[in-house]
Structures are given as C-alpha cells and as structure tokens.
Design a protein around this motif. Structure first.
Motif, PDB file in Angstrom:
ATOM      1  N   GLN A   1       5.630   1.559  13.652  1.00 36.42           N
ATOM      2  CA  GLN A   1       5.654   1.369  12.041  1.00 36.42           C
ATOM      3  C   GLN A   1       4.778   0.525  11.792  1.00 36.42           C
ATOM      4  OE1 GLN A   1       9.289  -0.023  10.206  1.00 36.42           O
ATOM      5  NE2 GLN A   1      10.450   2.024  11.463  1.00 36.42           N
ATOM      6  N   ALA A   2       4.062   0.724  10.328  1.00 36.07           N
ATOM      7  CA  ALA A   2       3.091  -0.473   9.716  1.00 36.07           C
ATOM      8  C   ALA A   2       3.537  -2.065   9.615  1.00 36.07           C
ATOM      9  CB  ALA A   2       2.190   0.240   9.296  1.00 36.07           C
ATOM     10  N   ASP A   3       3.252  -2.914  10.273  1.00 38.01           N
ATOM     11  CA  ASP A   3       2.962  -4.601   9.847  1.00 38.01           C
ATOM     12  C   ASP A   3       2.713  -4.559   8.341  1.00 38.01           C
ATOM     13  OD1 ASP A   3       3.879  -5.084  12.255  1.00 38.01           O
ATOM     14  OD2 ASP A   3       2.023  -5.667  12.755  1.00 38.01           O
ATOM     15  N   LYS A   4       2.619  -4.313   7.955  1.00 41.52           N
ATOM     16  CA  LYS A   4       1.336  -4.817   6.584  1.00 41.52           C
ATOM     17  C   LYS A   4       1.842  -4.099   5.499  1.00 41.52           C
ATOM     18  CE  LYS A   4      -2.379  -6.897   8.067  1.00 41.52           C
ATOM     19  NZ  LYS A   4      -3.831  -6.981   8.133  1.00 41.52           N
ATOM     20  N   ALA A   5       1.843  -3.819   3.919  1.00 42.33           N
ATOM     21  CA  ALA A   5       2.661  -2.792   3.041  1.00 42.33           C
ATOM     22  C   ALA A   5       1.260  -2.043   3.221  1.00 42.33           C
ATOM     23  CB  ALA A   5       3.043  -3.117   2.501  1.00 42.33           C
ATOM     24  N   VAL A   6       1.977  -0.853   2.494  1.00 41.10           N
ATOM     25  CA  VAL A   6       1.063   0.228   1.986  1.00 41.10           C
ATOM     26  C   VAL A   6       0.571  -0.284   0.387  1.00 41.10           C
ATOM     27  CG1 VAL A   6       1.082   2.789   2.484  1.00 41.10           C
ATOM     28  CG2 VAL A   6       1.912   1.953   3.578  1.00 41.10           C
ATOM     29  N   GLN A   7      -0.885   0.261   0.679  1.00 39.13           N
ATOM     30  CA  GLN A   7      -0.848  -0.321  -0.789  1.00 39.13           C
ATOM     31  C   GLN A   7      -2.335   0.918  -1.393  1.00 39.13           C
ATOM     32  OE1 GLN A   7      -0.144  -2.453  -2.088  1.00 39.13           O
ATOM     33  NE2 GLN A   7       1.257  -3.301  -1.263  1.00 39.13           N
ATOM     34  N   THR A   8      -2.486   1.905  -0.560  1.00 41.27           N
ATOM     35  CA  THR A   8      -3.246   3.087  -1.188  1.00 41.27           C
ATOM     36  C   THR A   8      -2.526   3.456  -2.733  1.00 41.27           C
ATOM     37  OG1 THR A   8      -2.160   4.754   0.187  1.00 41.27           O
ATOM     38  CG2 THR A   8      -3.846   3.599   1.013  1.00 41.27           C
ATOM     39  N   SER A   9      -4.266   4.330  -2.740  1.00 37.60           N
ATOM     40  CA  SER A   9      -3.486   4.662  -4.763  1.00 37.60           C
ATOM     41  C   SER A   9      -2.535   5.490  -4.770  1.00 37.60           C
ATOM     42  CB  SER A   9      -5.136   5.535  -4.904  1.00 37.60           C
ATOM     43  OG  SER A   9      -5.188   6.289  -3.739  1.00 37.60           O
ATOM     44  N   ASP A  10      -2.647   6.208  -2.881  1.00 34.52           N
ATOM     45  CA  ASP A  10      -1.077   7.213  -3.858  1.00 34.52           C
ATOM     46  C   ASP A  10       0.490   6.921  -3.492  1.00 34.52           C
ATOM     47  OD1 ASP A  10      -1.554   6.768  -0.625  1.00 34.52           O
ATOM     48  OD2 ASP A  10       0.756   7.665  -0.243  1.00 34.52           O
ATOM     49  N   VAL A  11       0.622   5.496  -3.519  1.00 35.96           N
ATOM     50  CA  VAL A  11       1.711   5.406  -3.264  1.00 35.96           C
ATOM     51  C   VAL A  11       1.448   4.404  -4.279  1.00 35.96           C
ATOM     52  CG1 VAL A  11       3.020   3.283  -2.648  1.00 35.96           C
ATOM     53  CG2 VAL A  11       1.469   4.449  -1.189  1.00 35.96           C
ATOM     54  N   SER A  12       0.423   3.594  -5.376  1.00 34.13           N
ATOM     55  CA  SER A  12       0.889   3.195  -6.835  1.00 34.13           C
ATOM     56  C   SER A  12       1.118   3.982  -7.489  1.00 34.13           C
ATOM     57  CB  SER A  12      -0.482   2.974  -7.007  1.00 34.13           C
ATOM     58  OG  SER A  12      -1.246   1.977  -6.052  1.00 34.13           O
ATOM     59  N   GLN A  13       0.281   5.421  -7.635  1.00 38.38           N
ATOM     60  CA  GLN A  13       1.173   6.531  -8.388  1.00 38.38           C
ATOM     61  C   GLN A  13       2.455   6.930  -8.118  1.00 38.38           C
ATOM     62  OE1 GLN A  13      -2.165   9.840  -7.521  1.00 38.38           O
ATOM     63  NE2 GLN A  13      -3.853   8.732  -7.991  1.00 38.38           N
ATOM     64  N   ALA A  14       2.648   7.373  -7.063  1.00 36.98           N
ATOM     65  CA  ALA A  14       4.067   7.829  -6.722  1.00 36.98           C
ATOM     66  C   ALA A  14       4.916   6.582  -7.132  1.00 36.98           C
ATOM     67  CB  ALA A  14       4.175   7.716  -5.441  1.00 36.98           C
ATOM     68  N   VAL A  15       5.032   4.936  -6.620  1.00 36.24           N
ATOM     69  CA  VAL A  15       5.825   3.594  -7.786  1.00 36.24           C
ATOM     70  C   VAL A  15       5.510   4.130  -9.088  1.00 36.24           C
ATOM     71  CG1 VAL A  15       5.486   1.392  -8.590  1.00 36.24           C
ATOM     72  CG2 VAL A  15       5.278   2.703  -5.957  1.00 36.24           C
ATOM     73  N   SER A  16       4.308   4.401 -10.319  1.00 35.61           N
ATOM     74  CA  SER A  16       4.446   4.606 -11.797  1.00 35.61           C
ATOM     75  C   SER A  16       5.174   6.099 -12.229  1.00 35.61           C
ATOM     76  CB  SER A  16       2.523   5.346 -11.747  1.00 35.61           C
ATOM     77  OG  SER A  16       2.272   5.872 -11.875  1.00 35.61           O
ATOM     78  N   GLY A  17       5.841   6.934 -10.715  1.00 36.25           N
ATOM     79  CA  GLY A  17       6.297   8.224 -11.505  1.00 36.25           C
ATOM     80  C   GLY A  17       5.567   9.484 -11.200  1.00 36.25           C
ATOM     81  N   SER A  18       4.905   9.340 -10.496  1.00 33.61           N
ATOM     82  CA  SER A  18       3.930  10.664 -10.904  1.00 33.61           C
ATOM     83  C   SER A  18       4.144  10.730  -9.192  1.00 33.61           C
ATOM     84  CB  SER A  18       2.480  11.153 -11.311  1.00 33.61           C
ATOM     85  OG  SER A  18       1.828  10.124 -10.969  1.00 33.61           O
TER      86      SER A  18
END
Length: 486
Positions: free
Chosen positions: A102-119
């Motif tokens: 597992q990755a030690d760092k948080a995933v900050q790619t654009s797909d995660v940001s879009q998913a957090v915003s609801g899409s």
C-alpha cells in the motif's frame, strides 16, 4: 534517379499526394485505435466502479464503520485482473488496496479530486512509485447522500501501449509499402508519357530543321496521339504547300515570260521600222494585249497580298445584284462568243435583289467565276447564272456550267492558294482563293459542287440589305467614314 523534366514532376506530384494522404490516414488511424483501446479500458473500470458504488449504497452503512474487514471483502468481490482496486478516504488516504504494497502517501491525482466533488474521475499518467503509464478511474461511495469514501481502479497501460506501438509500426510498414508501389507505378506512368513526348520532340526538332519527309511513328493514346497526328498532318501540308509554291513559281514564271517575250520581240521589230501601217498596228495591238495580261497577273497577286495582310478596303454601298450580274455577262460576252458558249441569267426572285457590299469587288468575284466557267467549258455549251432567295434573309447565286468538271480528289483543294488542276491552263492559281476571301469579307459563303465530265456549280450566298429607309443614315455614315479613311 529521374532527370529533371515532366517525368520527375509526375513522380513527385504522385509521391507528395500519396504521402500526405497516407500520413493523414496514419495519424487518424493511430488516434482512433488509441481512443478505442483506452475507452474500452475506461468503460470496463467504470462499470465495475458503478457496481462497487451501488453495492456500498445498499450494504455499506451496515458494516463499514463497525467491521474493519468489510473493505477487504469488497476488494475480493470487485477485484479485476491486472487492476489495482483501492478504497480511499476523502483526503486521499489509502484505507484498503488489492495491492499488498500500500502507498504511504495520500493519492492526490485529479481523478480523486473529481470523485470527492461527487463526479466520476479519470486520470492517465505515470505511477510515481513504478514510473509506468496507468489509467485510474475513481467514483464516490455514497452513504445516506453523503460522500464517505472513494473507490479507485488503477490499471497499467504498458501492454496496451506496446500493442498500440505494434499496430502503429505495422500500419507504417503498410503505408511505406503502398508508397513504394505508388512510386513505382508513377515512374512507369511518367515513362509512358515522357517517352512518346521525347520521340515527338525529336521528330519536331528534325521538322524545325526543314526535314518534312519524316513522320512520328507509333500509336499513342489520347492527347499524345492527337498531337502526333497534328504534327504529321502539319508536315504533310507544308510539303504540299511547298510543292504548290514551287508549281506556282514555275507557272507564274512561264506566265510572265510569255507576254514579256512577245512585247520584247515586237518592240525590237517595230524599232527597225519599214513596216506598213497594218503590220505596225498589229504589233502595237499585241504589245497592248500582252501588257494588259501582265497588269492582270500583277493585280491578282497584289489583291492576294492585301487580303493576306488584311489591308483590303471595301467601299460599302447598296448594290443591285441583278444589274451587277448583267454587267458581268456583258464583260465576258465576247470571250464566250469565241467558244460559242451561251450565258443566261435565270431570275427566280421576281423582285429587286439588293446587297450591302463593294460593287467592284463583288463584280470581281462573279467575273472570276464566270471566266473560269468559260475557260473550262466545251465549245457550244452553256453557262447559267441562277439567282434565288433563301429563308434566312440571304440571296443565293449559282454559276452553273456544263464543262469538264472537277474530280473529287481535287474538289477540296481548288480553293487553296496557288493550286491549279491544270498547270498548262495558265493563271496564278490565286483566283478562287481571292474569290473566297472576298465573299467572306462580305459575310457570305462560297461552295463548289462538281462532277468530272458533267460540269461544275459554284454557290455564292450573300446577306440581303435591310430596307433602305432603315439603313439610309447608316449607309451615309459608313460612306463618310470610309471616305475619311481613304
């Protein structure tokens, strides 16, 4: 290497057109196949993301907070081959992953940001840990209308890109093969065009040096064949024209020498003196007759020269055609009487016939036609001048004789300059050529119909003049303009 010329231009044009076309096709094909593969992968992960989200909405609120192994069960249920499935917090922290590391760092790619915003989020890039090209699809996991977690599918694109590279290289190879075949085809096409052109050019160069006896051999297609036939015809006509010119020079030399010999002989004879008045009168008459003959020959050549250089000036006026034909008959009556030829004017119009033209030149036209008819008619025969009207406001004059006629071989050539059917008949061979051009200057047409041993009919069509009250002012203006030019 193709040398400079049309051949190289043809090959280059074909090469450039095909190269640009294949280049555009290659780009479109590469983009299309890449989009197809990538969309297929995306749709596959999107479908599983949707299933995962639906499953969580139904059963997640019962266990997600109380059972830590719940996410592990979800990973096992919705896991895809060669794809990493991750459950992330809203901050991008990895809560569970199908990858043991597992990755030690948080995933900050654009797909995660879009998913957090609801899409639904999609991201293509290089994985920080491995450096390989990947595609990630993220979707929010909703619980009671609240975005609690993010499900993220990540798959490697290395194999897909490798396959795309193979397809691209294969398509480039096909394009190069097509380009090579087209180049070979264009070289063959260029040679099929250039070789005949070189042959035609070589023969044309010989013709330019005066060798009109050579001809372009071979059958060439389309325009090249027409060009070869045109050049061969041109050479044939030049040979014929040169022969006619030589015959003309020989004939005119004889025509000029005969009267000059008579004039010189009688001049020397009369100079000696001692002749009675009758003999003196005879000699002077012969000198006068031969002088008139010389003047006629010279004037005929001068008229032809003026017509060729478009320097012939016409004095246009209203001409009574029937009166002009009657004057013509009176002028040749004595010559026709010597051969016992009867000349008759047949009027089928029963009304005055007026044309706009130069009376002297029109008279020259009909004098020449009737004189030829007399010259080539048998003794005690007849010549008819027939006047009739046509429906298109034109008048038709036919000079019909029962003479020796003209063969079909010579009928199409008698109006050519310098051409004479019988070189012993005298003249320059310019009479009919001058006649035709004078008729055309009067906006008319001339045609010949003849049968050997039966006779000849010459048809002359001229436009009728408009009624006098409509054209009186125009005629006056035309006459004044011509008078000022003269």
């Amino acid at each position: 290497m193709i040398k400079k010329g049309i051949g190289r231009q043809i090959v280059m044009h074909y090469f450039i057109v095909v190269f640009v076309t294949l280049f555009m096709v290659e780009i479109i094909f590469s983009l299309a196949i890449r989009v197809y593969y990538y969309d297929t992968v995306y749709n596959h992960m999107y479908t599983h993301s949707t299933w995962t989200s639906d499953y969580f909405q139904k059963f997640g609120r019962l266990s997600s907070d109380r059972d830590p192994g719940y996410f592990t069960e979800m990973l096992q249920t919705f896991e895809l081959d060669n794809t990493e499935l991750m459950i992330l917090s809203r901050n991008g922290d990895v809560l569970a992953s199908s990858n043991a590391l597992q990755a030690d760092k948080a995933v900050q790619t654009s797909d995660v940001s879009q998913a957090v915003s609801g899409s639904v989020g999609k991201w293509i890039g290089r994985q920080p840990s491995t450096g390989e090209m990947v595609m990630a699809v993220s979707m929010p996991l909703m619980e009671r209308g609240e975005n609690r977690f993010v499900v993220r599918f990540v798959t490697s694109l290395e194999r897909i890109n490798a396959n795309l590279m193979k397809l691209t290289l294969l398509s480039i190879g096909v394009c190069l093969a097509v380009l090579a075949l087209v180049t070979l085809f264009s070289v063959g096409l260029a040679n099929s065009i250039v070789k005949p052109i070189n042959n035609i050019r070589a023969v044309s160069a010989q013709m330019a040096k005066g060798r009109f006896d050579i001809r372009i051999r071979g059958k060439y297609p389309y325009e090249l064949g027409e060009l070869a036939e045109t050049l061969n015809y041109m050479a044939k006509e030049i040979v014929r024209s040169n022969q006619i010119k030589d015959d003309f020079i020989s004939s005119i030399s004889h025509e000029l020498r005969t009267p000059l010999t008579g004039i010189k002989g009688w001049s020397e004879t009369l100079t000696i003196g001692g002749f009675d008045p009758e003999e003196t009168r005879l000699g002077i008459g012969i000198i006068s007759k031969e002088t008139d003959r010389l003047i006629g020959l010279v004037e005929e050549m001068l008229d032809f020269s003026k017509l060729q250089q478009n320097e012939m000036k016409l004095v246009i006026s209203r001409v009574n055609l029937k009166e002009l034909l009657q004057e013509t008959m009176l002028n040749v009556w004595a010559k026709a009487e010597q051969k016992g030829i009867q000349i008759k004017l047949e009027d089928e119009t029963e009304q005055p016939v007026t044309v706009m033209g130069d009376g002297n030149r029109l008279k020259q036209v009909f004098l020449n036609l009737v004189d030829n008819a007399i010259k080539f008619s048998h003794e005690n025969s007849w010549i008819h001048l027939v006047v009739s009207l046509k429906e298109d406001n034109r008048v038709l004059v036919q000079v019909v004789d029962s003479g020796i006629g003209i063969s079909e071989e010579h009928l199409n050539k008698v109006k050519d300059r310098f051409f004479q059917v019988n070189h012993q008949g005298g003249g320059t061979g310019l009479g009919l050529a001058i006649t035709q051009q004078l008729v055309e200057l009067h906006h008319g047409d001339i045609d010949l119909q003849s049968e050997l041993g039966v006779g000849t009919t010459v048809l002359v069509e001229l436009p009728l003049a408009e009624p006098e009250e409509q054209t009186g002012e125009e005629d006056l203006a035309s006459t004044e303009g011509e008078s000022s030019d003269e």
